[in-house]
Write a protein that holds these residues in place. Structure first.
Motif, mmCIF file in Angstrom:
data_model
loop_
_atom_site.group_PDB
_atom_site.id
_atom_site.type_symbol
_atom_site.label_atom_id
_atom_site.label_comp_id
_atom_site.label_asym_id
_atom_site.label_seq_id
_atom_site.Cartn_x
_atom_site.Cartn_y
_atom_site.Cartn_z
ATOM 1 N N PHE A 88 0.090 6.005 6.575
ATOM 2 C CA PHE A 88 0.743 6.481 5.354
ATOM 3 C C PHE A 88 -0.332 6.974 4.401
ATOM 4 O O PHE A 88 -1.434 6.441 4.393
ATOM 5 C CB PHE A 88 1.560 5.336 4.732
ATOM 6 C CG PHE A 88 2.536 4.741 5.708
ATOM 7 C CD1 PHE A 88 2.164 3.677 6.510
ATOM 8 C CD2 PHE A 88 3.803 5.273 5.860
ATOM 9 C CE1 PHE A 88 3.046 3.131 7.431
ATOM 10 C CE2 PHE A 88 4.689 4.738 6.777
ATOM 11 C CZ PHE A 88 4.298 3.665 7.567
ATOM 12 N N PRO A 89 0.015 7.993 3.591
ATOM 13 C CA PRO A 89 -1.019 8.605 2.756
ATOM 14 C C PRO A 89 -1.631 7.646 1.737
ATOM 15 O O PRO A 89 -0.957 6.761 1.220
ATOM 16 C CB PRO A 89 -0.277 9.752 2.058
ATOM 17 C CG PRO A 89 1.175 9.514 2.274
ATOM 18 C CD PRO A 89 1.318 8.646 3.467
ATOM 19 N N ILE A 90 -2.925 7.853 1.472
ATOM 20 C CA ILE A 90 -3.629 7.066 0.450
ATOM 21 C C ILE A 90 -3.831 7.974 -0.752
ATOM 22 O O ILE A 90 -4.504 8.994 -0.637
ATOM 23 C CB ILE A 90 -5.003 6.588 0.954
ATOM 24 C CG1 ILE A 90 -4.856 5.850 2.279
ATOM 25 C CG2 ILE A 90 -5.686 5.735 -0.104
ATOM 26 C CD1 ILE A 90 -6.195 5.443 2.882
ATOM 27 N N PRO A 139 -7.047 0.828 5.503
ATOM 28 C CA PRO A 139 -7.306 2.262 5.531
ATOM 29 C C PRO A 139 -7.967 2.670 6.851
ATOM 30 O O PRO A 139 -8.757 1.902 7.409
ATOM 31 C CB PRO A 139 -8.260 2.474 4.358
ATOM 32 C CG PRO A 139 -8.919 1.151 4.151
ATOM 33 C CD PRO A 139 -7.945 0.097 4.592
ATOM 34 N N VAL A 177 -3.349 4.970 5.522
ATOM 35 C CA VAL A 177 -3.427 3.517 5.552
ATOM 36 C C VAL A 177 -2.425 3.031 6.596
ATOM 37 O O VAL A 177 -1.346 3.586 6.753
ATOM 38 C CB VAL A 177 -3.166 2.919 4.147
ATOM 39 C CG1 VAL A 177 -1.761 3.209 3.664
ATOM 40 C CG2 VAL A 177 -3.405 1.419 4.120
ATOM 41 N N MET A 178 -2.841 2.008 7.370
ATOM 42 C CA MET A 178 -1.951 1.487 8.403
ATOM 43 C C MET A 178 -1.527 0.060 8.073
ATOM 44 O O MET A 178 -2.132 -0.591 7.231
ATOM 45 C CB MET A 178 -2.660 1.499 9.772
ATOM 46 C CG MET A 178 -3.855 0.562 9.842
ATOM 47 S SD MET A 178 -4.717 0.633 11.431
ATOM 48 C CE MET A 178 -3.849 -0.632 12.332
ATOM 49 N N ASN A 179 -0.474 -0.379 8.712
ATOM 50 C CA ASN A 179 0.005 -1.746 8.548
ATOM 51 C C ASN A 179 -0.626 -2.595 9.650
ATOM 52 O O ASN A 179 -0.197 -2.546 10.789
ATOM 53 C CB ASN A 179 1.532 -1.727 8.656
ATOM 54 C CG ASN A 179 2.151 -3.106 8.715
ATOM 55 O OD1 ASN A 179 1.453 -4.130 8.726
ATOM 56 N ND2 ASN A 179 3.473 -3.155 8.756
ATOM 57 N N SER A 193 -12.364 -4.235 5.017
ATOM 58 C CA SER A 193 -11.013 -3.934 5.483
ATOM 59 C C SER A 193 -10.976 -2.458 5.819
ATOM 60 O O SER A 193 -10.657 -1.631 4.969
ATOM 61 C CB SER A 193 -9.985 -4.229 4.393
ATOM 62 O OG SER A 193 -10.000 -5.586 4.088
ATOM 63 N N LEU A 194 -11.304 -2.137 7.030
ATOM 64 C CA LEU A 194 -11.417 -0.733 7.406
ATOM 65 C C LEU A 194 -11.198 -0.568 8.900
ATOM 66 O O LEU A 194 -11.573 -1.433 9.700
ATOM 67 C CB LEU A 194 -12.814 -0.206 7.037
ATOM 68 C CG LEU A 194 -13.065 1.284 7.270
ATOM 69 C CD1 LEU A 194 -12.253 2.136 6.310
ATOM 70 C CD2 LEU A 194 -14.555 1.616 7.124
ATOM 71 N N HIS A 211 -1.116 -6.101 10.939
ATOM 72 C CA HIS A 211 -0.627 -7.479 10.836
ATOM 73 C C HIS A 211 -0.183 -7.819 9.417
ATOM 74 O O HIS A 211 -0.527 -8.871 8.876
ATOM 75 C CB HIS A 211 -1.702 -8.485 11.278
ATOM 76 C CG HIS A 211 -2.122 -8.316 12.709
ATOM 77 N ND1 HIS A 211 -1.250 -7.912 13.694
ATOM 78 C CD2 HIS A 211 -3.308 -8.472 13.319
ATOM 79 C CE1 HIS A 211 -1.891 -7.841 14.842
ATOM 80 N NE2 HIS A 211 -3.152 -8.168 14.655
ATOM 81 N N GLY A 212 0.510 -6.891 8.788
ATOM 82 C CA GLY A 212 1.058 -7.181 7.464
ATOM 83 C C GLY A 212 0.129 -6.880 6.309
ATOM 84 O O GLY A 212 0.487 -7.111 5.164
ATOM 85 N N ALA A 213 -1.064 -6.384 6.607
ATOM 86 C CA ALA A 213 -1.973 -6.047 5.517
ATOM 87 C C ALA A 213 -2.256 -4.552 5.558
ATOM 88 O O ALA A 213 -2.354 -3.968 6.634
ATOM 89 C CB ALA A 213 -3.274 -6.836 5.656
ATOM 90 N N PRO A 214 -2.375 -3.921 4.380
ATOM 91 C CA PRO A 214 -2.697 -2.495 4.389
ATOM 92 C C PRO A 214 -4.160 -2.287 4.765
ATOM 93 O O PRO A 214 -5.033 -2.942 4.213
ATOM 94 C CB PRO A 214 -2.429 -2.059 2.945
ATOM 95 C CG PRO A 214 -2.395 -3.297 2.129
ATOM 96 C CD PRO A 214 -2.192 -4.468 3.034
ATOM 97 N N GLU A 233 -10.906 -5.426 16.889
ATOM 98 C CA GLU A 233 -9.897 -4.971 17.828
ATOM 99 C C GLU A 233 -10.078 -3.473 18.095
ATOM 100 O O GLU A 233 -10.572 -2.744 17.255
ATOM 101 C CB GLU A 233 -8.502 -5.194 17.201
ATOM 102 C CG GLU A 233 -7.442 -5.614 18.184
ATOM 103 C CD GLU A 233 -6.134 -5.994 17.497
ATOM 104 O OE1 GLU A 233 -5.146 -5.300 17.709
ATOM 105 O OE2 GLU A 233 -6.132 -6.995 16.739
#
Lengths: 551, 158
Positions: free
Chosen positions: B35-37, B56, B47-49, B84-85, B51-54, B27
């Protein structure tokens, strides 16, 4: 005789009876001649009367007595079960429920029932009210009571009559278990798995065949136990939807729309944690479907549709997910108009708007702030609380997808995990960061008075009972800027780190919460000391610390 | 390739063009709230939300050039098969397809590219996501333990 010790049982039983009553009333509206339901409703009112009288709740007993009388007249064929009767009985059930809430909260359950009691007793059918009810006159799927004990798994329930029979009170083979006992079982089983894994790695060093065999048997048993325990947590989706037919009926009446409501797949089982969280999102979706999705009977006729709209909830399994679809055959949504509305509101840049697919445009209704303006709701026909719906679905590890065809209707699909790893965490603030610690890893929390903190060598210690506990700054562990201690005491969480008890110094305690843990994928999974992330109710993403591995 | 033309997304970072396989992407979106990591390298925006998953978000400009991360531009969500990035970049220019017979050359060492695409007489490096992921995993694994507190608690332990 002191009856207070029986109060909890009374409250829980009456609550169940009232739920059964509501379902039966709504079902009877669709099929007024259903003898089984009429008898069932009569029995429910009768039992509530008896229980309330024996507990000394006189008004509750009297009200249910009058409801029972009205049902008796229906039973004897003196009056027909028409809409007005349903309204009276539902009003009665609501009032009983209000009284029950008061009793549950420690009150006396007293309430002014005179008006309703008079209306119940004085109900006389008038010809004008006695119009036949719309909807399911013919009970094509009427149920033979002798067959209802069999599994209904292969017969997708088509109407409510069928459902009610399934939802009657527990059979003697079932026992009630407190939910915390279930949660304890899950936790203990989780610990067993950890220990089993530890034994497996220890046995590799020992290299004793008998021990290895025994541990492999143990592994199998623990795995079976884990599966069974997780199964105990499963509950049918029915628990989330039982009150919905009543709600849809009320909404439809209020908005002057005709609605046929169908639920299929009620028997599909989901984790208790998920089922509990589903009520609100489903309620929002149904409210939107009735208020904004469906047209009025006149509008529908003009569009060449049946005057009564259909709203359906379908549940089915797909691999390791459960899909819940809420569909209506209403007016549908126009992606283009949603985009213009979002542009107008300044929620979207023209550049971004140009890149949106129609599918993505539909998701705009989930933007916070999209729904608040009434004119936009009118244009879109949707959006009330959709951001809240998406947030709650995501919080239980699920996902929301929207499909819509203009003039044909809309479908909202919730894709949910089958099981869920919900843990209770302690939220603590550290500089600007909020992180979670699993409550199971927290030995205790303390507010250390400054004079109890002493220097020892390079570091500081805190005197807790007979023990000196070294202080470790969570700020430092997380590479955060250190903030000076304000006030007379310092909050800290006592945890085990590297087999050693330490006091993790934090800025403040934020609270406790049950969260759904999402493990990280690559590359964040390379980071030591975190179990994963979780999304809080407000959409904030937090990190969950595994103190044992943080060093 | 299975008969279908490969497609590439052309994007910019501080004025330089880069290409990426469209099949590596899930996408493209506007920058979301992050939000801070904790303990993460400074090149991460947070880190962003998703679709419900964190998820980075790495600032690619910051990663390549060392500038402080920014929250403008566009976010590229990588396909979950890769990791997941999400990557923050400056602008998305266009998507090109090699149906027109694009010239793809081997690239010299460096800047996480093995190949480059010749397009409009310009040589655009094609990002090798696997190299980037490997480097990030390495950085995150070794990045955590370097803090002062590590030595401090070790000392206390003795």
């Amino acid at each position: 005789m002191d009856m207070s010790q029986y109060k909890d049982l009374f409250v829980s039983e009456v609550r169940e009876h009232l739920q059964g009553m509501n379902e039966a009333i709504v079902a009877l509206e669709g099929a007024p001649a259903e003898r089984e339901q009429i008898d069932y409703l009569f029995r429910m009112a009768h039992s509530i009367k008896g229980m309330a009288a024996s507990m000394g709740y006189g008004e509750m007993a009297e009200l249910s007595h009058k409801m029972e009388d009205l049902m008796d007249r229906v039973r004897k064929g003196a009056i027909r079960f028409v809409s007005a009767v349903a309204d009276l009985l539902l009003e009665g059930s609501d009032l009983l429920s209000t009284m029950l809430k008061d009793i549950d909260a420690g009150g006396s359950g007293q309430h002014d029932i005179l008006d309703l009691v008079q209306r119940l007793a004085g109900y006389t059918p008038t010809q004008s009210i006695e119009t036949p009810l719309p909807g399911k006159e013919a009970t094509t799927d009427s149920v033979d009571p002798s067959t209802t004990d069999q599994s209904l798994e292969n017969t997708a329930p088509k109407n409510l009559e069928l459902e009610i029979v399934r939802c009657k009170p527990d059979s003697p083979q079932n026992v009630r278990v407190r939910t915390e006992v279930l949660d304890n079982l899950v936790n203990i089983t989780g610990e067993l798995i950890t220990h089993k894994n530890r034994m497996i790695s220890l046995s590799r060093d020992v290299k004793a065949a008998a021990l290895t065999d025994s541990i492999s048997d143990l592994s199998r048993l623990v795995r079976e136990l884990h599966d069974e325990v997780l199964k105990v947590r499963l509950m049918p989706f029915a628990a989330a939807v039982d009150r919905l037919p009543r709600m849809v009926r009320d909404l439809a009446k209020k908005s002057g729309k005709e609605v046929t409501f169908e639920v299929s797949g009620k028997e599909i089982e989901l984790d208790r944690g998920i089922v509990e969280e589903l009520s609100d999102p489903l309620l929002h979706l149904l409210r939107n479907a009735v208020d904004h999705g469906l047209e009025t009977p006149d509008e529908r006729k003009a569009a060449g549709k049946e005057p009564a709209g259909t709203i359906s909830i379908d549940v089915h399994r797909e691999k390791d997910r459960v899909l819940i679809t809420v569909c209506d055959d209403g007016m549908g949504m126009d992606p283009q108009r949603l985009v213009s509305a979002a542009l107008e509101k300044g929620l979207l840049s023209p550049e971004a708007a140009a890149q949106l697919t129609p599918q993505q445009a539909l998701m705009l209704v989930c933007l916070p702030g999209f729904s608040t303006a009434p004119e936009i709701t009118d244009v879109s026909g949707r959006g009330v609380g959709m951001d809240a719906v998406r947030a709650s679905v995501q919080a239980i590890g699920g996902n929301l997808a929207i499909e819509s065809a203009l003039g044909k209707g809309s479908c909202f699909t919730l894709s949910l995990p089958l099981t869920i790893s919900i843990i209770q965490i302690l939220l603590v603030a550290c500089a600007k960061l909020i992180v979670g610690l699993p409550v199971t890893k927290v030995l205790r929390t303390v507010d250390m008075r400054k004079e109890m903190i002493r220097s020892r060598g390079k570091g500081k210690v805190f005197q807790l009972g007979n023990e000196e506990i070294p202080l470790v700054s969570l700020h430092r562990l997380l590479d955060l800027p250190f903030s000076p201690i304000k006030g007379e005491s310092v909050p800290a969480v006592i945890v085990k780190m590297n087999e050693r008890t330490v006091a993790l110094v934090v800025d403040r305690f934020v609270g406790q919460q049950d969260v759904f843990v999402k493990p990280f994928g690559s590359p964040l999974n390379r980071m030591k000391g975190f179990l994963g992330g979780a999304i809080l109710g407000d959409g904030q993403v937090i990190f969950i610390i595994d103190p044992a591995n943080l060093l | 390739m299975s008969g279908r033309a490969r497609r590439f997304l052309i994007f910019t970072l501080r004025g330089d063009r880069y290409a990426m396989n469209v099949s590596d992407l899930a996408e493209v979106m506007e920058p979301p709230p992050t939000f801070p990591i904790p303990k993460a390298p400074k090149t991460f925006l947070g880190v962003m939300n998703f679709h419900g998953a964190p998820l980075p978000v790495l600032d690619l400009a910051s990663f390549f050039h060392g500038d402080p991360p920014e929250s403008t531009g566009r976010i590229l969500i990588l396909d979950h098969k890769i990791g997941s990035l999400a990557l923050r970049i400056d602008t998305v220019e266009r998507i090109i397809s090699d149906i027109r017979g694009l010239q793809i050359q081997q690239q010299d060492e460096g800047s996480y590219a093995r190949q480059s695409i010749m397009f409009n007489a310009e040589k655009i490096p094609l990002l090798a996501i696997d190299l980037l992921m490997a480097e990030l995993e390495d950085e995150i694994r070794t990045g955590g333990g370097k803090s002062e507190s590590f030595t401090e608690v070790k000392a206390e332990k003795g």
